[in-house]
Write an enzyme that holds these catalytic residues in place. Sequence first.
Site, PDB file in Angstrom:
ATOM      1  N   ASP A  36      38.830  38.846  39.171  1.00 43.71           N
ATOM      2  CA  ASP A  36      39.812  39.939  39.207  1.00 43.71           C
ATOM      3  C   ASP A  36      40.051  40.303  40.673  1.00 43.71           C
ATOM      4  OD1 ASP A  36      41.427  42.089  38.769  1.00 43.71           O
ATOM      5  OD2 ASP A  36      39.949  43.297  37.686  1.00 43.71           O
ATOM      6  N   LEU A  37      41.245  40.037  41.166  1.00 42.52           N
ATOM      7  CA  LEU A  37      41.556  40.272  42.576  1.00 42.52           C
ATOM      8  C   LEU A  37      41.699  41.765  42.865  1.00 42.52           C
ATOM      9  CD1 LEU A  37      44.150  37.393  42.939  1.00 42.52           C
ATOM     10  CD2 LEU A  37      41.775  37.384  43.730  1.00 42.52           C
TER      11      LEU A  37
ATOM     12  N   TYR B 222      48.618  43.501  44.697  1.00 43.83           N
ATOM     13  CA  TYR B 222      49.905  43.646  45.383  1.00 43.83           C
ATOM     14  C   TYR B 222      49.698  44.134  46.822  1.00 43.83           C
ATOM     15  CZ  TYR B 222      52.386  43.340  40.867  1.00 43.83           C
ATOM     16  OH  TYR B 222      52.899  42.934  39.655  1.00 43.83           O
TER      17      TYR B 222
ATOM     18  N   ARG C  71      42.874  54.922  48.908  1.00 40.27           N
ATOM     19  CA  ARG C  71      42.037  55.527  47.861  1.00 40.27           C
ATOM     20  C   ARG C  71      41.024  56.495  48.453  1.00 40.27           C
ATOM     21  NH1 ARG C  71      41.378  50.551  43.415  1.00 40.27           N
ATOM     22  NH2 ARG C  71      43.511  49.798  43.715  1.00 40.27           N
TER      23      ARG C  71
ATOM     24  N   ASP D 188      46.790  38.895  38.502  1.00 47.50           N
ATOM     25  CA  ASP D 188      45.619  39.051  39.358  1.00 47.50           C
ATOM     26  C   ASP D 188      44.289  38.727  38.684  1.00 47.50           C
ATOM     27  OD1 ASP D 188      45.796  41.180  37.655  1.00 47.50           O
ATOM     28  OD2 ASP D 188      45.302  42.713  39.145  1.00 47.50           O
ATOM     29  N   GLU D 189      44.327  38.161  37.468  1.00 45.18           N
ATOM     30  CA  GLU D 189      43.087  37.860  36.761  1.00 45.18           C
ATOM     31  C   GLU D 189      43.089  36.418  36.259  1.00 45.18           C
ATOM     32  OE1 GLU D 189      41.779  40.930  33.902  1.00 45.18           O
ATOM     33  OE2 GLU D 189      43.504  42.087  34.587  1.00 45.18           O
TER      34      GLU D 189
END
Length: 524
Positions: free
Chosen positions: A42-43, A47, A79, A134-135
């Site tokens: 999982d990246l 984006y 974040r 992305d997975e």
Amino acid sequence: MDTDEEGDNDWDRSLESDMLETEGSSTDRVTSISQRVILHIDLDCFYAQVEMIRNPALRNKPLGIQQKYLIVTCNYVAREHGVNKLMSVTDAVEKCPQLVLVKGEDLTHYREMSYKVTELLMSYCPLVERLGFDENFMDVTEMVERRLKETCISDLSFNGHVYKHESMAVDEENARLAVGSVIAAEMRQAIFSTLGLTGCAGIANNKLLAKLVAGTFKPNQQTTLLPYSTAELMSSLTGLIKVPGIGYKTREKLKALGLVSVRDLQLYSLADLVREFGEVTAKRIQNLACGIDDSPVTPAGPPQSLSDEDSFKKISTLEEVQKKTEELLTSLTERMHKDGRRPHTFRLTIRQYTVTNRWFSRESRQCPIPNHTGLKITCGSSEAVPQLLGLSMKLFHKMLDTREPFHLTLLNVCFSNLQAKSSSKSSIASFFTQKCPTTTQMTSQQQVSMYDFPYFNVPANVDPYVFSQLPADVQRELLTEWRQQKPVLKIPSKHSHKTSSTRDKKSAAKGSQCNNILKYFKPN
């Protein structure tokens, strides 16, 4: 990404079909499934990472990817300032005034990078299954078995975290997962060194658990789940919404039965579930709640459909629908042209706003794509979009009465039933579905193939331009037969003498297919 309809959810579809295939599976199969080693890659903030690679100056700045009025993802610098995924742009800028916003509505760069990741993983292992951009899942069981034969268990150790364990010794029972953790670290390093992307990984005995455990430690970390920790992982989930494969509509039905938590579904009577959902679905969703998933990692190959969509607060006029649909079709036909395959089915999807069902009210209509329109899409002709827009509006009027007020929040256009161009020499379609460059656009190699042959050898009833568009090997074959003046390639004159000889009849029959080819060369 919208996943409003369970029918559109790849995870749901693959699990249901696999459930059907594995009914009545043997004990041996169950044993082999429990010994599988599945990775889930999982990246991190995908984006945002792509934009930071495109513009390295953004790496140390708070970055948000904006689609309409939402932040669809943000980097970890943002974040730290309180910005989160799916936060409104207004709230995000209020939290972090220095937030850099990048428009993320054009998915081209993200899509291209996504396929590069999958291709890289497939260079190590053929069993790779994409899930979104992305997975990726990987079934590395065979890689693990090979390495175990060459490695002493006492030399093994777990790479990264082990779920709910600060440290864990490797023994015969968990050796496969330990080797899997080493392979996962290698895959993550390969992605970073080759493409510059970081990501998390989950290592477990099935796809469901690998996906769930992958997010335990973020970013750029990995976690292995040992089988006896499965119950603890499943009980940690805050609700059924956290179980992949149990979609919105199913959750609503379960809620009506009083089932809200994962534990509720685990303990509920299977017989009662079967009455509500049918045997296959009932077993599937209860198994998922228990962490049981025997679905295989299935390489998908090229996508079976291509689509583009846009969501918005409100579209309520026919002019707005036409404008937005034309924008989507322009983007989609460009992608389809690059893909090279020819679509045979077109689908239009709309989502109407209602107070009671704001996000889950999609409706679709589809129709065949006329041959002449399909050829224009394949050749990249600008005439394809107006023709498709006409089809779109016909489908739109089947779904909505535009004499009444309407409120749309999404439009989606989709090509499906994609078929590769035929490479067969005997297929007429293959001659005329090739890209159609002008002489000035052709490469020098293409021009050489056109002029390798003297055109004075081409029969008078052959259109030289059409002949020039044929593949070089077909040109050579036809020219050879014309030079030899084989009867099969001669088109009989209206005034030719008739003969009843058996030999002539056989020759005529043998040449009928070639004569059919030649009729396409006649100038209009």
